[in-house]
Design a protein around this motif. Structure first.
Motif, PDB file in Angstrom:
ATOM      1  N   CYS A  20       0.853  -1.200   0.000  1.00 53.67           N
ATOM      2  CA  CYS A  20       0.000   0.000   0.000  1.00 53.67           C
ATOM      3  C   CYS A  20       0.884   1.244   0.000  1.00 53.67           C
ATOM      4  O   CYS A  20       1.814   1.353   0.792  1.00 53.67           O
ATOM      5  CB  CYS A  20      -0.914   0.010   1.217  1.00 53.67           C
ATOM      6  N   LYS A  21       0.595   2.155  -0.860  1.00 59.38           N
ATOM      7  CA  LYS A  21       1.380   3.386  -0.972  1.00 59.38           C
ATOM      8  C   LYS A  21       0.625   4.605  -0.412  1.00 59.38           C
ATOM      9  O   LYS A  21       1.023   5.739  -0.639  1.00 59.38           O
ATOM     10  CB  LYS A  21       1.714   3.650  -2.435  1.00 59.38           C
ATOM     11  N   ALA A  22      -0.466   4.368   0.318  1.00 59.91           N
ATOM     12  CA  ALA A  22      -1.271   5.464   0.851  1.00 59.91           C
ATOM     13  C   ALA A  22      -0.503   6.233   1.923  1.00 59.91           C
ATOM     14  O   ALA A  22       0.280   5.664   2.684  1.00 59.91           O
ATOM     15  CB  ALA A  22      -2.565   4.926   1.444  1.00 59.91           C
ATOM     16  N   PHE A  23      -0.729   7.531   1.944  1.00 55.15           N
ATOM     17  CA  PHE A  23      -0.145   8.362   2.994  1.00 55.15           C
ATOM     18  C   PHE A  23      -1.117   9.479   3.335  1.00 55.15           C
ATOM     19  O   PHE A  23      -1.990   9.830   2.549  1.00 55.15           O
ATOM     20  CB  PHE A  23       1.211   8.933   2.567  1.00 55.15           C
ATOM     21  N   HIS A  24      -0.969  10.002   4.540  1.00 57.65           N
ATOM     22  CA  HIS A  24      -1.795  11.124   4.974  1.00 57.65           C
ATOM     23  C   HIS A  24      -0.869  12.295   5.269  1.00 57.65           C
ATOM     24  O   HIS A  24       0.001  12.214   6.130  1.00 57.65           O
ATOM     25  CB  HIS A  24      -2.602  10.788   6.221  1.00 57.65           C
ATOM     26  N   LEU A  25      -1.048  13.377   4.522  1.00 56.97           N
ATOM     27  CA  LEU A  25      -0.305  14.605   4.747  1.00 56.97           C
ATOM     28  C   LEU A  25      -1.302  15.626   5.284  1.00 56.97           C
ATOM     29  O   LEU A  25      -2.257  15.985   4.583  1.00 56.97           O
ATOM     30  CB  LEU A  25       0.311  15.107   3.439  1.00 56.97           C
ATOM     31  N   PRO A  26      -1.145  16.062   6.537  1.00 57.13           N
ATOM     32  CA  PRO A  26      -2.094  17.031   7.099  1.00 57.13           C
ATOM     33  C   PRO A  26      -2.213  18.273   6.219  1.00 57.13           C
ATOM     34  O   PRO A  26      -1.252  18.692   5.581  1.00 57.13           O
ATOM     35  CB  PRO A  26      -1.482  17.376   8.460  1.00 57.13           C
ATOM     36  N   ALA A  27      -3.399  18.856   6.209  1.00 57.70           N
ATOM     37  CA  ALA A  27      -3.693  19.972   5.315  1.00 57.70           C
ATOM     38  C   ALA A  27      -3.100  21.307   5.767  1.00 57.70           C
ATOM     39  O   ALA A  27      -2.973  22.211   4.964  1.00 57.70           O
ATOM     40  CB  ALA A  27      -5.203  20.111   5.165  1.00 57.70           C
ATOM     41  N   ASP A  28      -2.745  21.433   7.035  1.00 55.10           N
ATOM     42  CA  ASP A  28      -2.246  22.728   7.503  1.00 55.10           C
ATOM     43  C   ASP A  28      -0.837  22.606   8.074  1.00 55.10           C
ATOM     44  O   ASP A  28      -0.394  21.535   8.471  1.00 55.10           O
ATOM     45  CB  ASP A  28      -3.197  23.318   8.552  1.00 55.10           C
ATOM     46  N   ASP A  29      -0.139  23.732   8.114  1.00 57.14           N
ATOM     47  CA  ASP A  29       1.253  23.765   8.575  1.00 57.14           C
ATOM     48  C   ASP A  29       1.411  23.318  10.020  1.00 57.14           C
ATOM     49  O   ASP A  29       2.396  22.681  10.375  1.00 57.14           O
ATOM     50  CB  ASP A  29       1.838  25.171   8.419  1.00 57.14           C
ATOM     51  N   TRP A  30       0.444  23.644  10.881  1.00 54.27           N
ATOM     52  CA  TRP A  30       0.548  23.281  12.295  1.00 54.27           C
ATOM     53  C   TRP A  30       0.625  21.763  12.459  1.00 54.27           C
ATOM     54  O   TRP A  30       1.494  21.257  13.159  1.00 54.27           O
ATOM     55  CB  TRP A  30      -0.640  23.840  13.065  1.00 54.27           C
ATOM     56  N   HIS A  31      -0.274  21.016  11.826  1.00 50.23           N
ATOM     57  CA  HIS A  31      -0.288  19.566  11.969  1.00 50.23           C
ATOM     58  C   HIS A  31       0.844  18.890  11.214  1.00 50.23           C
ATOM     59  O   HIS A  31       1.161  17.731  11.475  1.00 50.23           O
ATOM     60  CB  HIS A  31      -1.643  18.997  11.542  1.00 50.23           C
ATOM     61  N   GLN A  32       1.479  19.581  10.301  1.00 49.86           N
ATOM     62  CA  GLN A  32       2.642  19.035   9.595  1.00 49.86           C
ATOM     63  C   GLN A  32       3.934  19.245  10.374  1.00 49.86           C
ATOM     64  O   GLN A  32       4.955  18.671  10.033  1.00 49.86           O
ATOM     65  CB  GLN A  32       2.797  19.704   8.225  1.00 49.86           C
ATOM     66  N   SER A  33       3.898  20.039  11.435  1.00 48.94           N
ATOM     67  CA  SER A  33       5.126  20.472  12.106  1.00 48.94           C
ATOM     68  C   SER A  33       5.741  19.453  13.066  1.00 48.94           C
ATOM     69  O   SER A  33       6.889  19.608  13.458  1.00 48.94           O
ATOM     70  CB  SER A  33       4.872  21.777  12.857  1.00 48.94           C
ATOM     71  N   SER A  34       5.013  18.393  13.453  1.00 49.70           N
ATOM     72  CA  SER A  34       5.594  17.393  14.354  1.00 49.70           C
ATOM     73  C   SER A  34       4.976  16.021  14.083  1.00 49.70           C
ATOM     74  O   SER A  34       3.843  15.934  13.609  1.00 49.70           O
ATOM     75  CB  SER A  34       5.362  17.770  15.825  1.00 49.70           C
ATOM     76  N   PRO A  35       5.702  14.955  14.389  1.00 51.08           N
ATOM     77  CA  PRO A  35       5.160  13.608  14.185  1.00 51.08           C
ATOM     78  C   PRO A  35       3.883  13.377  14.999  1.00 51.08           C
ATOM     79  O   PRO A  35       2.936  12.768  14.510  1.00 51.08           O
ATOM     80  CB  PRO A  35       6.272  12.676  14.652  1.00 51.08           C
ATOM     81  N   HIS A  36       3.858  13.869  16.226  1.00 52.86           N
ATOM     82  CA  HIS A  36       2.690  13.692  17.094  1.00 52.86           C
ATOM     83  C   HIS A  36       1.448  14.321  16.470  1.00 52.86           C
ATOM     84  O   HIS A  36       0.383  13.708  16.412  1.00 52.86           O
ATOM     85  CB  HIS A  36       2.969  14.312  18.469  1.00 52.86           C
ATOM     86  N   LEU A  37       1.568  15.542  15.989  1.00 50.81           N
ATOM     87  CA  LEU A  37       0.418  16.232  15.404  1.00 50.81           C
ATOM     88  C   LEU A  37       0.002  15.611  14.076  1.00 50.81           C
ATOM     89  O   LEU A  37      -1.190  15.542  13.763  1.00 50.81           O
ATOM     90  CB  LEU A  37       0.734  17.718  15.226  1.00 50.81           C
ATOM     91  N   ALA A  38       0.961  15.133  13.304  1.00 50.34           N
ATOM     92  CA  ALA A  38       0.639  14.466  12.037  1.00 50.34           C
ATOM     93  C   ALA A  38      -0.150  13.185  12.304  1.00 50.34           C
ATOM     94  O   ALA A  38      -1.114  12.880  11.601  1.00 50.34           O
ATOM     95  CB  ALA A  38       1.910  14.150  11.257  1.00 50.34           C
ATOM     96  N   ARG A  39       0.238  12.437  13.338  1.00 52.66           N
ATOM     97  CA  ARG A  39      -0.461  11.208  13.693  1.00 52.66           C
ATOM     98  C   ARG A  39      -1.863  11.514  14.211  1.00 52.66           C
ATOM     99  O   ARG A  39      -2.809  10.810  13.917  1.00 52.66           O
ATOM    100  CB  ARG A  39       0.340  10.417  14.723  1.00 52.66           C
TER     101      ARG A  39
END
Length: 74
Positions: A20-39
């Motif tokens: 599976c090549k699926a990934f989730h990239l958060p839509a905003d800069d805040w949630h992209q800024s750390s592994p915890h927030l991305a998860r």
């Protein structure tokens, strides 16, 4: 775990299902800024990711909504 740094500071969560090549990239800069927030953002989007703390937090797998294991309806 399958949270990886894409670009500094940008994180995405990848599905651990074989092939599976699926990934989730958060839509905003805040949630992209750390592994915890991305998860956390991936969990909110319906991904099967282990909790940050507590029971099950040591599980090292993440699954997209198509391959989720927990069978919880969202």
């Amino acid at each position: 775990m399958s949270t990886s740094r894409v670009q500094n500071p940008m994180y995405q969560v990848e599905c651990n299902e074989t092939g599976c090549k699926a990934f989730h990239l958060p839509a905003d800069d805040w949630h992209q800024s750390s592994p915890h927030l991305a998860r956390w953002a991936a969990h909110e989007a319906g991904w099967d990711v282990p909790p940050v703390r507590g029971k099950g937090s040591r599980r090292d797998t993440d699954f997209c909504p198509e391959h989720r294991r927990d069978q919880v309806s969202r």
